[in-house]
Design an enzyme around this catalytic site. Structure first.
Site, PDB file in Angstrom:
ATOM      1  N   LYS A 151      64.079  62.009  62.050  1.00  0.00           N
ATOM      2  CA  LYS A 151      65.484  61.646  61.716  1.00  0.00           C
ATOM      3  C   LYS A 151      65.837  62.624  60.382  1.00  0.00           C
ATOM      4  O   LYS A 151      65.019  63.125  59.647  1.00  0.00           O
ATOM      5  CB  LYS A 151      65.637  60.280  61.262  1.00  0.00           C
ATOM      6  CG  LYS A 151      65.063  59.720  60.324  1.00  0.00           C
ATOM      7  CD  LYS A 151      65.342  58.489  59.643  1.00  0.00           C
ATOM      8  CE  LYS A 151      66.294  59.055  58.458  1.00  0.00           C
ATOM      9  NZ  LYS A 151      65.798  58.529  57.157  1.00  0.00           N
ATOM     10  N   ASP A 180      62.047  56.960  65.418  1.00  0.00           N
ATOM     11  CA  ASP A 180      62.782  56.426  64.497  1.00  0.00           C
ATOM     12  C   ASP A 180      61.587  55.236  63.902  1.00  0.00           C
ATOM     13  O   ASP A 180      61.245  54.524  64.628  1.00  0.00           O
ATOM     14  CB  ASP A 180      63.913  55.392  65.008  1.00  0.00           C
ATOM     15  CG  ASP A 180      64.419  54.611  64.089  1.00  0.00           C
ATOM     16  OD1 ASP A 180      63.887  54.073  63.147  1.00  0.00           O
ATOM     17  OD2 ASP A 180      65.861  54.596  64.123  1.00  0.00           O
ATOM     18  N   HIS A 181      61.089  55.564  62.686  1.00  0.00           N
ATOM     19  CA  HIS A 181      59.712  54.532  62.545  1.00  0.00           C
ATOM     20  C   HIS A 181      60.162  53.316  62.534  1.00  0.00           C
ATOM     21  O   HIS A 181      59.196  52.500  62.634  1.00  0.00           O
ATOM     22  CB  HIS A 181      59.257  55.475  61.289  1.00  0.00           C
ATOM     23  CG  HIS A 181      59.862  54.750  59.986  1.00  0.00           C
ATOM     24  ND1 HIS A 181      60.851  55.389  59.402  1.00  0.00           N
ATOM     25  CD2 HIS A 181      59.557  53.769  59.055  1.00  0.00           C
ATOM     26  CE1 HIS A 181      61.169  54.584  58.286  1.00  0.00           C
ATOM     27  NE2 HIS A 181      60.181  53.743  58.235  1.00  0.00           N
ATOM     28  N   HIS A 243      67.633  53.417  61.654  1.00  0.00           N
ATOM     29  CA  HIS A 243      66.878  52.130  61.695  1.00  0.00           C
ATOM     30  C   HIS A 243      67.763  50.824  61.981  1.00  0.00           C
ATOM     31  O   HIS A 243      67.229  50.090  62.836  1.00  0.00           O
ATOM     32  CB  HIS A 243      66.429  52.080  60.464  1.00  0.00           C
ATOM     33  CG  HIS A 243      65.582  53.283  60.085  1.00  0.00           C
ATOM     34  ND1 HIS A 243      64.842  54.088  60.890  1.00  0.00           N
ATOM     35  CD2 HIS A 243      65.078  53.911  58.813  1.00  0.00           C
ATOM     36  CE1 HIS A 243      64.313  54.974  60.158  1.00  0.00           C
ATOM     37  NE2 HIS A 243      64.418  54.989  58.975  1.00  0.00           N
TER      38      HIS A 243
HETATM   39  P1  NDP Z   1      59.649  67.851  52.939  1.00  0.00           P
HETATM   40  O1  NDP Z   1      60.855  68.286  52.004  1.00  0.00           O
HETATM   41  O2  NDP Z   1      58.421  67.559  52.143  1.00  0.00           O
HETATM   42  O3  NDP Z   1      59.752  69.270  53.674  1.00  0.00           O
HETATM   43  C1  NDP Z   1      58.613  69.581  54.735  1.00  0.00           C
HETATM   44  C2  NDP Z   1      57.990  71.046  54.648  1.00  0.00           C
HETATM   45  O4  NDP Z   1      59.192  71.817  55.238  1.00  0.00           O
HETATM   46  C3  NDP Z   1      57.844  71.309  53.306  1.00  0.00           C
HETATM   47  O5  NDP Z   1      56.662  71.235  52.901  1.00  0.00           O
HETATM   48  C4  NDP Z   1      58.252  72.874  53.439  1.00  0.00           C
HETATM   49  O6  NDP Z   1      57.056  73.593  53.940  1.00  0.00           O
HETATM   50  C5  NDP Z   1      58.890  73.073  54.448  1.00  0.00           C
HETATM   51  N1  NDP Z   1      60.571  73.157  53.788  1.00  0.00           N
HETATM   52  C6  NDP Z   1      61.275  72.507  52.772  1.00  0.00           C
HETATM   53  N2  NDP Z   1      62.177  72.925  52.493  1.00  0.00           N
HETATM   54  C7  NDP Z   1      62.277  73.908  53.364  1.00  0.00           C
HETATM   55  C8  NDP Z   1      63.490  74.839  53.420  1.00  0.00           C
HETATM   56  N3  NDP Z   1      64.751  74.731  52.864  1.00  0.00           N
HETATM   57  N4  NDP Z   1      63.554  75.772  54.414  1.00  0.00           N
HETATM   58  C9  NDP Z   1      62.672  75.955  55.201  1.00  0.00           C
HETATM   59  N5  NDP Z   1      61.380  75.145  55.040  1.00  0.00           N
HETATM   60  C10 NDP Z   1      61.620  74.080  54.182  1.00  0.00           C
HETATM   61  O7  NDP Z   1      60.252  67.037  53.893  1.00  0.00           O
HETATM   62  P2  NDP Z   1      59.112  65.591  54.429  1.00  0.00           P
HETATM   63  O8  NDP Z   1      57.811  65.824  54.827  1.00  0.00           O
HETATM   64  O9  NDP Z   1      59.581  64.632  53.445  1.00  0.00           O
HETATM   65  O10 NDP Z   1      60.082  65.086  55.872  1.00  0.00           O
HETATM   66  C11 NDP Z   1      60.064  65.925  56.741  1.00  0.00           C
HETATM   67  C12 NDP Z   1      61.249  65.309  57.885  1.00  0.00           C
HETATM   68  O11 NDP Z   1      60.925  64.011  57.974  1.00  0.00           O
HETATM   69  C13 NDP Z   1      62.543  65.302  57.077  1.00  0.00           C
HETATM   70  O12 NDP Z   1      63.561  65.545  58.286  1.00  0.00           O
HETATM   71  C14 NDP Z   1      62.931  63.942  56.718  1.00  0.00           C
HETATM   72  O13 NDP Z   1      64.195  63.552  56.884  1.00  0.00           O
HETATM   73  C15 NDP Z   1      61.992  63.063  57.771  1.00  0.00           C
HETATM   74  N6  NDP Z   1      61.459  61.786  57.182  1.00  0.00           N
HETATM   75  C16 NDP Z   1      60.888  61.906  55.874  1.00  0.00           C
HETATM   76  C17 NDP Z   1      60.242  60.634  55.527  1.00  0.00           C
HETATM   77  C18 NDP Z   1      59.523  60.639  54.274  1.00  0.00           C
HETATM   78  O14 NDP Z   1      58.874  59.636  53.846  1.00  0.00           O
HETATM   79  N7  NDP Z   1      58.938  61.902  53.576  1.00  0.00           N
HETATM   80  C19 NDP Z   1      60.604  59.459  56.086  1.00  0.00           C
HETATM   81  C20 NDP Z   1      61.356  59.410  57.353  1.00  0.00           C
HETATM   82  C21 NDP Z   1      61.919  60.836  57.782  1.00  0.00           C
HETATM   83  P3  NDP Z   1      56.700  75.333  53.804  1.00  0.00           P
HETATM   84  O15 NDP Z   1      57.567  75.712  52.683  1.00  0.00           O
HETATM   85  O16 NDP Z   1      55.473  75.160  53.441  1.00  0.00           O
HETATM   86  O17 NDP Z   1      57.284  75.820  55.104  1.00  0.00           O
HETATM   87  C1  BG6 Z   2      63.307  56.186  55.701  1.00  0.00           C
HETATM   88  C2  BG6 Z   2      64.396  56.732  54.616  1.00  0.00           C
HETATM   89  O1  BG6 Z   2      63.586  56.650  56.979  1.00  0.00           O
HETATM   90  O2  BG6 Z   2      63.145  54.945  55.578  1.00  0.00           O
HETATM   91  C3  BG6 Z   2      64.075  56.154  53.460  1.00  0.00           C
HETATM   92  O3  BG6 Z   2      64.614  58.093  54.662  1.00  0.00           O
HETATM   93  C4  BG6 Z   2      63.633  54.720  53.355  1.00  0.00           C
HETATM   94  O4  BG6 Z   2      65.359  56.374  52.479  1.00  0.00           O
HETATM   95  C5  BG6 Z   2      62.505  54.603  54.517  1.00  0.00           C
HETATM   96  O5  BG6 Z   2      62.869  54.590  52.011  1.00  0.00           O
HETATM   97  C6  BG6 Z   2      62.343  52.872  54.449  1.00  0.00           C
HETATM   98  O6  BG6 Z   2      61.245  52.536  55.468  1.00  0.00           O
HETATM   99  P1  BG6 Z   2      60.628  51.651  55.237  1.00  0.00           P
HETATM  100  O7  BG6 Z   2      59.392  51.622  56.198  1.00  0.00           O
HETATM  101  O8  BG6 Z   2      59.913  51.502  53.827  1.00  0.00           O
HETATM  102  O9  BG6 Z   2      61.441  50.390  55.429  1.00  0.00           O
END
Ligand code: NDP
Ligand code: BG6
Length: 490
Positions: A151, A180-181, A243
């Site tokens: 998402k 969608d977790h 969610h």
């Molecule tokens: P990150 O911001 O940590 O990005 C993941 C990886 O993508 C980075 O390690 C980087 O790897 C690459 N990246 C980051 N920014 C850019 C950029 N501008 N251009 C190209 N590559 C980039 O994201 P998350 O791991 O937190 O999340 C990943 C996805 O999961 C997102 O879409 C987020 O919405 C979704 N998500 C995340 C959650 C969480 O708890 N983190 C929860 C639910 C959903 P590198 O530079 O090595 O290529």
């Molecule tokens: C993620 C949102 O999808 O769900 C976060 O991007 C939020 O902002 C999270 O904190 C909440 O998940 P949970 O499982 O902790 O309720």
């Protein structure tokens, strides 16, 4: 369904989600023997990491994960991890990726079955699938190919439609898993079981007996280190579009004819098609938004949203959203739904509260009408469980009534662990079961429903953005959503 040998490719593998959720979830499946005897997890990202670097980072995350107790197989598991550096928009890098996948397959005797998990910023959802298809990595002659998309799916209706059209050019709907977790949470799935495995609820589960329904997802954390992401998204897109509407879908759907994925997803789609969008002039009243401001909690000053890292000092992004709406169908006609979510609220709790109508005639004295209404509370987290509030006779003279809780907590099933949401969903991606993944139509309908709110919030300067002190239950205007002044959030 199957548990075939495969390669699990994760794009954005250097990121937060991979480290905190995906690899620990896959490890947990491994410990439980839920992965096939032959599998590879291939991390892909821009960061220059060797296989060894990648394994070391992931080892750390497994060892630090609270969700897994048995760490003894970590070293064995890590041998299955590989890493490839690439630029997401460079066509040549996808040729190299394809060659590397082939090399791994032939070395470990794995067929073409491949998962591509996009754990990257959402802007890359338009880029990576197109490049994969350009080198034939969407083709299924040598084994299944599945694309897992995190998402948010789109930023608004228009962008979601564009993304849908782009993906469906190269990928079939059944290959695409929109994760969608919340749907992976045991207690969210339990909504389905509570409703359809118990004869006593379903006859009451409609406009004749239910007065209103509340869904709350409160978080006490702020935006942590995700300012860059959050400031462009806000609470409505971050939590409600996906969610909370999915939870609403499960609470309000018609009984599916079977547990087949399509059967369940079709019923949820019908609910989403019946959501009544707010009229523009209703938005200010029925879609309340707020943003947390600095306050002192337990003698410590907590920053306001606009003082957080990577947040614009004049940001209008909402960290709290509450909506009252209706589902226009026979089951729910006239029943108000109230949903709310927010960061920096007093506590972390996600729950559904079904408020039943009062008895038709009051034999017993009650303080107010709410006291005479039974409530069923489905507690999604924490302290997962279910609670039914009923009236009983207070012991002693007369007929005093008091409400008590019939309370079940999952923690009472001491021998049964509740698996994490990602664990369940990742396992389903390997088994090819997309029951718990949103389909295209649902996502589009959810955006349609929210569009008037998003547009009004962004275009009409007269729609207020209320400040609320960090650590409180959001703006008091959210309490005014209830038409009856005796009612309030549970
Ligand atoms: P990150 O911001 O940590 O990005 C993941 C990886 O993508 C980075 O390690 C980087 O790897 C690459 N990246 C980051 N920014 C850019 C950029 N501008 N251009 C190209 N590559 C980039 O994201 P998350 O791991 O937190 O999340 C990943 C996805 O999961 C997102 O879409 C987020 O919405 C979704 N998500 C995340 C959650 C969480 O708890 N983190 C929860 C639910 C959903 P590198 O530079 O090595 O290529
Ligand atoms: C993620 C949102 O999808 O769900 C976060 O991007 C939020 O902002 C999270 O904190 C909440 O998940 P949970 O499982 O902790 O309720």
């Amino acid at each position: 369904m199957n548990n075939d040998k495969h390669i699990y490719t994760i794009f954005g593998a250097s990121g937060d989600l991979t480290r905190r959720k995906l690899i620990p979830a896959l490890y947990s499946l491994y410990v439980q023997n839920l992965l096939p005897d032959k599998f590879i997890i291939l991390g892909a990202a821009r960061s220059p990491l060797s296989n060894e670097d990648f394994r070391n980072i992931m080892k750390e995350s497994i060892l630090n994960s609270n969700e897994i107790h048995d760490k003894s197989s970590a070293e064995e598991f890590l041998k299955h991890l590989y890493y490839i550096g690439l630029q997401y928009d460079n066509p040549n890098d996808y040729i190299q990726l394809k060659e590397y996948l082939e090399k791994l397959r032939s070395k470990f005797d794995i067929p073409g079955n491949t998962i591509f998990y996009l754990s990257t910023p959402p802007s890359l959802y338009k880029v990576i699938p197109v490049h994969l298809a350009a080198v034939g990595l969407n083709e299924t002659d040598d084994g299944w190919k599945r694309l897992i998309i995190e998402k948010p799916f789109g930023f608004d209706l228009q962008s979601a439609i564009e993304l849908k059209d782009l993906l469906l050019k190269d990928w079939k709907e059944e290959q695409i898993y929109r994760i969608d977790h919340y749907l992976g949470k045991e207690t969210v799935q339990n909504v389905l079981v509570t409703r359809f495995s118990n004869g006593i609820f379903e006859p009451l589960w409609n406009r004749n007996y239910i007065h209103h329904i509340e869904v709350t997802a409160a978080e006490n954390i702020g935006i942590e280190n995700r300012g860059g992401y959050y400031d462009s998204i806000g609470a409505l897109r971050d939590m409600i579009q996906n969610h909370l509407l999915q939870v609403v879908g499960l609470i309000s759907m018609e009984p599916p004819s079977s547990l087949e994925p399509l059967s369940i997803r079709n019923e949820i789609l019908k609910v989403f098609q019946s959501l009544r969008p707010l009229r523009r002039e209703e938005v200010a009243k029925y879609a309340v938004r707020g943003q947390y401001i600095s306050s002192v909690i337990n003698n410590e000053t907590v920053k306001g949203y606009r003082e957080e890292k990577n947040i614009k000092p004049d940001s209008k992004t909402e960290t709290f959203a509450a909506i009252k709406f209706y589902i226009d169908n026979w089951r729910w006609g006239g029943v108000p739904f109230y949903i709310r979510t927010g960061k920096r609220l007093p506590t972390r709790v996600t729950e559904v509260v079904i408020h039943f109508k009062p008895t038709p005639h009051f034999l017993f004295t009650r303080k107010n009408i709410q006291e005479a209404c039974n409530k069923l509370i489905l507690r999604i987290q924490p302290d997962e469980g279910m609670l039914l509030e009923i009236g009983i006779k207070t012991p002693g003279a007369g007929f005093e009534v008091q409400n008590i809780d019939l309370d079940f907590r999952y923690s009472e099933l001491a021998h049964q662990r509740i698996p994490g949401a990602y664990e369940r969903l990742l396992h389903d991606t390997i088994r090819g079961d997309n029951t718990l993944f949103a389909r295209t139509g649902e996502v589009i309908e959810a955006w349609k429903f929210l569009t008037p709110i998003l547009e009004e919030w962004s275009n009409n300067p007269n729609v207020p953005l209320y400040g609320y002190p960090a650590g409180t239950w959001g703006p008091k205007e959210a309490d005014n959503l209830f038409d009856d002044e005796n009612q309030t959030w549970h």
